[in-house]
Design a protein around this motif. Structure first.
Motif, PDB file in Angstrom:
ATOM      1  N   ARG A 307       0.834  -1.203   0.000  1.00 29.77           N
ATOM      2  CA  ARG A 307       0.000   0.000   0.000  1.00 29.77           C
ATOM      3  C   ARG A 307       0.870   1.256   0.000  1.00 29.77           C
ATOM      4  N   ASP A 308       1.937   1.223   0.784  1.00 37.93           N
ATOM      5  CA  ASP A 308       2.848   2.373   0.821  1.00 37.93           C
ATOM      6  C   ASP A 308       3.500   2.598  -0.541  1.00 37.93           C
ATOM      7  N   GLY A 309       3.857   1.512  -1.218  1.00 39.23           N
ATOM      8  CA  GLY A 309       4.462   1.626  -2.537  1.00 39.23           C
ATOM      9  C   GLY A 309       3.496   2.215  -3.551  1.00 39.23           C
ATOM     10  N   LEU A 310       2.235   1.796  -3.486  1.00 37.55           N
ATOM     11  CA  LEU A 310       1.231   2.346  -4.396  1.00 37.55           C
ATOM     12  C   LEU A 310       1.040   3.843  -4.171  1.00 37.55           C
ATOM     13  N   MET A 311       0.978   4.245  -2.915  1.00 39.34           N
ATOM     14  CA  MET A 311       0.795   5.661  -2.603  1.00 39.34           C
ATOM     15  C   MET A 311       1.994   6.485  -3.054  1.00 39.34           C
ATOM     16  N   ALA A 312       3.194   5.930  -2.852  1.00 35.54           N
ATOM     17  CA  ALA A 312       4.404   6.637  -3.276  1.00 35.54           C
ATOM     18  C   ALA A 312       4.449   6.781  -4.797  1.00 35.54           C
ATOM     19  N   HIS A 313       4.052   5.724  -5.489  1.00 38.31           N
ATOM     20  CA  HIS A 313       4.029   5.776  -6.952  1.00 38.31           C
ATOM     21  C   HIS A 313       3.017   6.805  -7.440  1.00 38.31           C
ATOM     22  N   ALA A 314       1.843   6.826  -6.807  1.00 35.10           N
ATOM     23  CA  ALA A 314       0.821   7.789  -7.202  1.00 35.10           C
ATOM     24  C   ALA A 314       1.293   9.220  -6.963  1.00 35.10           C
ATOM     25  N   ALA A 315       1.979   9.439  -5.840  1.00 35.89           N
ATOM     26  CA  ALA A 315       2.508  10.784  -5.540  1.00 35.89           C
ATOM     27  C   ALA A 315       3.564  11.192  -6.566  1.00 35.89           C
ATOM     28  N   LYS A 316       4.400  10.246  -6.959  1.00 31.82           N
ATOM     29  CA  LYS A 316       5.438  10.520  -7.957  1.00 31.82           C
ATOM     30  C   LYS A 316       4.818  10.875  -9.306  1.00 31.82           C
ATOM     31  N   GLN A 317       3.747  10.141  -9.670  1.00 32.60           N
ATOM     32  CA  GLN A 317       3.064  10.411 -10.929  1.00 32.60           C
ATOM     33  C   GLN A 317       2.435  11.805 -10.936  1.00 32.60           C
ATOM     34  N   ARG A 318       1.844  12.188  -9.788  1.00 26.70           N
ATOM     35  CA  ARG A 318       1.229  13.517  -9.697  1.00 26.70           C
ATOM     36  C   ARG A 318       2.282  14.614  -9.806  1.00 26.70           C
ATOM     37  N   THR A 319       3.420  14.399  -9.158  1.00 27.34           N
ATOM     38  CA  THR A 319       4.504  15.394  -9.225  1.00 27.34           C
ATOM     39  C   THR A 319       5.011  15.541 -10.650  1.00 27.34           C
ATOM     40  N   ALA A 320       5.169  14.403 -11.333  1.00 28.00           N
ATOM     41  CA  ALA A 320       5.644  14.451 -12.720  1.00 28.00           C
ATOM     42  C   ALA A 320       4.644  15.142 -13.620  1.00 28.00           C
ATOM     43  N   GLN A 321       3.355  14.926 -13.367  1.00 26.52           N
ATOM     44  CA  GLN A 321       2.321  15.550 -14.172  1.00 26.52           C
ATOM     45  C   GLN A 321       2.298  17.074 -13.977  1.00 26.52           C
ATOM     46  N   VAL A 322       2.447  17.500 -12.715  1.00 28.18           N
ATOM     47  CA  VAL A 322       2.482  18.932 -12.418  1.00 28.18           C
ATOM     48  C   VAL A 322       3.685  19.589 -13.078  1.00 28.18           C
ATOM     49  N   ALA A 323       4.833  18.906 -13.020  1.00 29.29           N
ATOM     50  CA  ALA A 323       6.053  19.444 -13.631  1.00 29.29           C
ATOM     51  C   ALA A 323       5.908  19.566 -15.136  1.00 29.29           C
ATOM     52  N   ALA A 324       5.228  18.607 -15.750  1.00 33.00           N
ATOM     53  CA  ALA A 324       5.044  18.626 -17.194  1.00 33.00           C
ATOM     54  C   ALA A 324       4.116  19.748 -17.628  1.00 33.00           C
ATOM     55  N   GLU A 325       3.174  20.113 -16.749  1.00 32.52           N
ATOM     56  CA  GLU A 325       2.242  21.167 -17.096  1.00 32.52           C
ATOM     57  C   GLU A 325       2.882  22.549 -16.945  1.00 32.52           C
TER      58      GLU A 325
END
Length: 325
Positions: A307-325
């Motif tokens: 569960r911790d790994g899934l949450m960390a991955h989701a947070a990383k994806q959100r950060t990457a998406q914000v950076a791309a925008e």
């Protein structure tokens, strides 16, 4: 959370909102997650759907106990598929509950803390292979009796989840009955084993419908909101009327000398379960309560890293998406 949002928009005690909501229920409309609903309706759904989801997950445990000991490879494969189905049912229901603004973590923590329950039937042990037949025939049979009407329940996500669940549960019931038929038509020892399983699971199965209507705390309001479509006693009577002829066909005896056809009411008379036992099991004092919760606690703790790994991955994806925008 969504619940906080609706509270800010309007009071759940607003008579006009309540009247409009009840009018929609009475007209047979489905209530969807983002629409206004009384807080009591939301809480009742969370309690019922959460308990249903927990029951599907905990219900894997007494059957999982027999996967490695099934008598043939075919029986092993069938039982494994059945247990996988139950896991899927739990996931459908947790997803339905999440639309009401409660997380899966919150539901699990409520179960482990004792604030939420699961079906009392799963606190009884499965001692022999014949118990797999009794669980499929009686327990899943009672579950179907409860769940088929829920396909018409007023909350959309719950009703839609029940369509697939009921289709799969019907296979489970047939699988259990097939086991009982093979045992009842086998050696005298096998038939005795089937009768013993029926003896032990009969009354706990009757308890699955909940206490008698006169003692049920939630039934009246749940019926008004069409969260429940039938009373506990109606469903229990229907289950008995269906199951007694099936037992007779198998050559097995219902462990209740009071069972007798009543022409006047068009159904079987039968003895009430021991409701003292039912409430003791609900309180946590059944044969397997501690064992079941320990198993769920261990699974919860063992899965923390994932569960911790899934949450960390989701947070990383959100950060990457914000950076791309």
């Amino acid at each position: 959370m969504y619940a906080q949002m609706v509270k800010s928009e309007a009071s759940n005690d607003d008579p006009a909102l309540l009247a409009a909501f009840q009018a929609r229920i009475d007209a047979g409309e489905k209530i969807e997650p983002k629409e206004w609903m009384p807080e009591g309706y939301r809480k009742t759904l969370i309690r019922q759907i959460g308990q249903h989801a927990h029951s599907e997950i905990v219900g894997q445990l007494p059957e999982g106990n027999w996967i490695t000991r099934a008598p043939t490879l075919e029986r092993k494969a069938i039982l494994l598929a059945k247990v996988q189905d139950e896991a899927g049912h739990g996931l459908y229901l947790y997803c339905a509950a999440e639309t009401l603004g409660v997380s899966r973590d919150e539901l699990t923590e409520a179960l482990l803390s004792g604030k939420m329950k699961y079906s009392s039937i799963f606190n009884y042990p499965t001692l022999t292979w014949a118990d797999m037949g009794a669980v499929g025939w009686l327990v899943d049979g009672a579950a179907i009796m409860n769940q088929v009407p829920l396909q018409r329940t007023s909350f959309g996500p719950y009703a839609r989840a029940m369509v697939r669940i009921c289709k799969e549960e019907s296979f489970h019931q047939r699988q259990g009955y097939d086991i009982m038929m093979k045992m009842a038509r086998g050696t005298p020892e096998q038939k005795a084993m089937a009768q013993d399983a029926l003896n032990r699971f009969w009354y706990p199965s009757l308890m699955m419908f909940g206490p008698s209507d006169k003692d049920s705390v939630h039934s009246a309001q749940s019926m008004a909101w069409k969260i429940k479509m039938n009373t506990n006693d109606e469903l229990r009577q229907k289950f008995v009327d269906q199951t007694v002829p099936q037992a007779e066909y198998l050559g097995l005896t219902i462990p209740d000398p009071a069972v007798k056809w009543n022409e006047e009411k068009g159904g079987y008379d039968f003895s009430e379960p021991d409701w003292t036992e039912f409430f003791e099991v609900i309180k946590g004092n059944g044969p397997c309560n501690a064992e079941r919760i320990e198993a769920r606690q261990k699974a919860w703790e063992d899965g923390a890293w994932f569960r911790d790994g899934l949450m960390a991955h989701a947070a990383k994806q959100r950060t990457a998406q914000v950076a791309a925008e």
